[in-house]
Every structure is written in C-alpha cells, then in structure tokens.
Design an enzyme around this catalytic site. Structure first.
Site, PDB file in Angstrom:
ATOM      1  N   ARG A 172      -5.997  -7.972 -19.837  1.00  0.00           N
ATOM      2  CA  ARG A 172      -6.602  -8.275 -21.143  1.00  0.00           C
ATOM      3  C   ARG A 172      -6.750  -9.795 -21.257  1.00  0.00           C
ATOM      4  O   ARG A 172      -5.872 -10.548 -20.804  1.00  0.00           O
ATOM      5  CB  ARG A 172      -5.754  -7.726 -22.287  1.00  0.00           C
TER       6      ARG A 172
ATOM      7  N   HIS B  72     -10.605  -7.400 -24.847  1.00  0.00           N
ATOM      8  CA  HIS B  72     -11.275  -6.823 -23.679  1.00  0.00           C
ATOM      9  C   HIS B  72     -12.236  -7.832 -23.065  1.00  0.00           C
ATOM     10  O   HIS B  72     -12.795  -8.681 -23.773  1.00  0.00           O
ATOM     11  CB  HIS B  72     -12.073  -5.578 -24.053  1.00  0.00           C
TER      12      HIS B  72
ATOM     13  N   HIS C  27     -11.621   1.923 -27.209  1.00  0.00           N
ATOM     14  CA  HIS C  27     -12.478   1.915 -28.389  1.00  0.00           C
ATOM     15  C   HIS C  27     -13.924   2.200 -28.017  1.00  0.00           C
ATOM     16  O   HIS C  27     -14.594   3.017 -28.660  1.00  0.00           O
ATOM     17  CB  HIS C  27     -12.389   0.570 -29.113  1.00  0.00           C
TER      18      HIS C  27
ATOM     19  N   ARG D 246     -14.916  -5.932 -29.693  1.00  0.00           N
ATOM     20  CA  ARG D 246     -13.726  -5.877 -28.836  1.00  0.00           C
ATOM     21  C   ARG D 246     -13.638  -7.106 -27.937  1.00  0.00           C
ATOM     22  O   ARG D 246     -12.535  -7.569 -27.610  1.00  0.00           O
ATOM     23  CB  ARG D 246     -13.745  -4.606 -27.988  1.00  0.00           C
TER      24      ARG D 246
END
Length: 352
Positions: A79, A171, A115, A165
């Site tokens: 991440r 991300h 997501h 995101r």
C-alpha cells in the site's frame, strides 16, 4: 515492481496536490465503493424489487470478495502509505510525502483493491439487471439510448471510486484497475450460473464450508512455508499517521467471516417459512408491501450498523462479525417482510 510503485506515487502526489478541493467528493465516492454498502444499502433495495437480482448480488459480492482475499494473500500487494516509508527506491532521504486520511489505513494487502472489485461487481449486476428488465421495450432506439446512459454512469462511478482510493494513498493505480476488471469478470460469470436463484440450504452450507476451509488451508500452508499473512497488519500499525484510524474490520479474516456470515444468513432466509409466507405469499407482489419492506429494512439496517462490536479480543470480534453479517440478510429477506406481512394482514382484517 518498484518502478510501477514509484509511478503510482507520482499519480497520488498529482491528485493530492491538484485536486485537494475535491477531497469531500472523493471521500464520498470511496464510501460508495465500500463493500459493506452492498449488504446495508444495495441488497435491501434490490431484493424487494427482484428476489433474483438481490440473491445474485449477495453471491457475486461474497464470491468476489473471497477471490479478492485469496489474490491479496498470494500477490502480497503493498500500500502506498507504508511503501514510501520502507522502500529503497528513493535515495538521499528523498522519499515523497503522501498525506493520509481517516480511511487510508486499511490493514490488508493492497492488490487487488477490494473497494474497486466490490463496487464494479455489484454495479455490473445492477446495470445488467436494469437492461434485462427494459429489453422488451418496443423502441430499440430508446433502449440503445438507455443502455449507453447506464454504462456511461457505470464507468463514471467506477472511475470515481478508483480515483478516490488512489487519492487517499491506500492503493496504487494498477491495484484499482485490477480490482475493477476482476469484479466485472466475477459478475459476468454469474450470468451463466442460474442455479444460485434456487439453491437449497444445503448448497449454501456446502459453499460456506468450502470457502472457509480453502481459505484456512491456504493460510496454514503459507504459514508452514514461513510466510506471515498478517504482515500487512504490522505495517499498517507501524506507518499509519494516527493509530485511531486503524480498524480491525479491514483485516483479511474479518472480511472473510463477514461475507460467509452474509451468505449463510441468506441461505437461512430464502429457505425459511417466514420468507415463503411473506415474500412468496399473496402480499409478495403488492407495491405497498415492497415499499414498506424497503423503508423498514433500510431504517433498521442503518440503526443496526451503529452497533459497535468489542475489538479487545480478536476471536470474539470475528465470531460476532459473522453473526452480525448473518443477521442482515436474515432480517432483510425473512424477519422484516414477515412482520410487514402480519401488519398488512391485520389492517386488511380490520378494514373488512
């Protein structure tokens, strides 16, 4: 992968530096893509419009999220918010600064994006269902216009979720693209599995056991190989700017049990006598009954979501997470419709 990650960091910096005024909108779109909204918003709305669409939505969401978990375990996706702190890609202490937000610090691996995958699969189901219902329209030109409009809306929503995101540094761009395409693929496959609409409780139980057993066996196998699948939790706790932003419900096992609970609850509900008497009975096709069910379920679920589970013991949290998730489809499909059925029956008897 360092070059891919480095390019992704440049995209994140560009978004955070030039589109900060859209922070509230992007934050909202990240919430729109939250997989939990599938069970708390989309499913209650659609199930009472069409039992088949609602049932398919849960199956797609659960199987899609299960694949997402397996992919995350074997892909070891970084991440951005912790990668920039640990990488040797940058030299002379020139690591870029990425701003973190309240919803940045998710604890699972980053690839593919849950997501993006959850949002694309459930919106794919909704769009294709609307097009299926309107296909008999006598005006083909009108249908083509509707189809173009719906798919345009689909891509706008998905791109907004993906950008959100990336903007919050949870991300990299390639992770949301992979999640988007994977979600659509899972949803498209379920177009060819009509058996889920009439699955027995035994099928639901067998599916739950298989999904749980496979995930646990993979976890134990990788652990025997010396691979710690909770490595991402350690990194999240180490590099999150605010410890209060770390939530246990974003961990891999929490998502697994949440989804298995939802599938188990749906299996109990659609095979229950309450569902047969209410949704399959004489009131099942009445508009008043459907509207009352939608209003009641959405209200109850929003209040139900306010209940916070204890997080001091992980095992207890996981068990309660499973039970809470199972109660959502059970309430939406069986308990609340049955109560509405009884209420309508009492009113009809009084009027007669």
């Amino acid at each position: 992968m360092d070059l891919v990650h480095g390019s992704g960091v440049l995209v994140i910096q560009h978004l955070q530096n030039n589109y900060r005024e859209y922070h509230s909108f992007l934050n909202f779109m990240s919430t729109v893509g939250d997989p939990r909204n599938i069970f708390l918003v989309y499913f209650p709305l659609w199930f009472h419009l069409s039992h088949k669409v609602g049932t398919k939505m849960i199956w797609v969401a659960v199987i899609g999220d299960w694949f997402n978990l397996i992919f995350k375990w074997i892909m070891f996706g970084q991440r951005p918010y912790w990668w920039v702190q640990e990488t040797t890609f940058y030299h002379n202490n020139s690591a870029p600064h990425l701003e973190q937000f309240q919803i940045t610090c998710e604890t699972g691996p980053g690839s593919p994006s849950g997501h993006a995958m959850g949002s694309s699969c459930v919106w794919y189901v909704m769009i294709t269902s609307v097009l299926h219902f309107t296909r008999p329209s006598p005006s083909f030109q009108r249908f083509r216009l509707l189809r173009s409009g719906l798919w345009m809306a689909f891509w706008i929503i998905q791109m907004s979720v993906c950008i959100s995101r990336v903007f919050i540094a949870t991300h990299f761009p390639h992770q949301v693209i992979l999640g988007l395409l994977s979600g659509m693929l899972v949803a498209a496959v379920f177009d060819h599995i009509p058996s889920v609409y009439s699955a027995s409780l035994k099928v639901y139980m067998q599916t739950n056991v298989f999904l749980f057993s496979f995930a646990v066996c993979l976890y134990l196998l990788l652990k025997m190989m010396g691979i710690d699948l909770l490595w991402s939790v350690t990194k999240a706790k180490k590099w999150c700017a605010n410890p209060e932003w770390i939530h246990l419900d974003t961990s891999p096992f929490a998502g697994l049990l949440r989804n298995l609970g939802a599938l188990f609850g749906l299996g109990l509900a659609v095979n229950s006598e309450m569902f047969i008497q209410s949704c399959k009975g004489k009131n099942g096709n009445k508009t008043r009954f459907k509207l009352m069910c939608v209003a009641a379920t959405l209200t109850c679920l929003q209040l139900f979501d306010l209940m916070k589970m204890p997080t001091h013991t992980e095992v207890l949290f996981y068990v309660l997470s499973f039970c809470k998730s199972a109660s959502v489809p059970l309430g939406v499909v069986a308990v609340i419709p049955y109560c509405v059925h009884l209420l309508i029956g009492d009113e009809d008897r009084k009027l007669s």
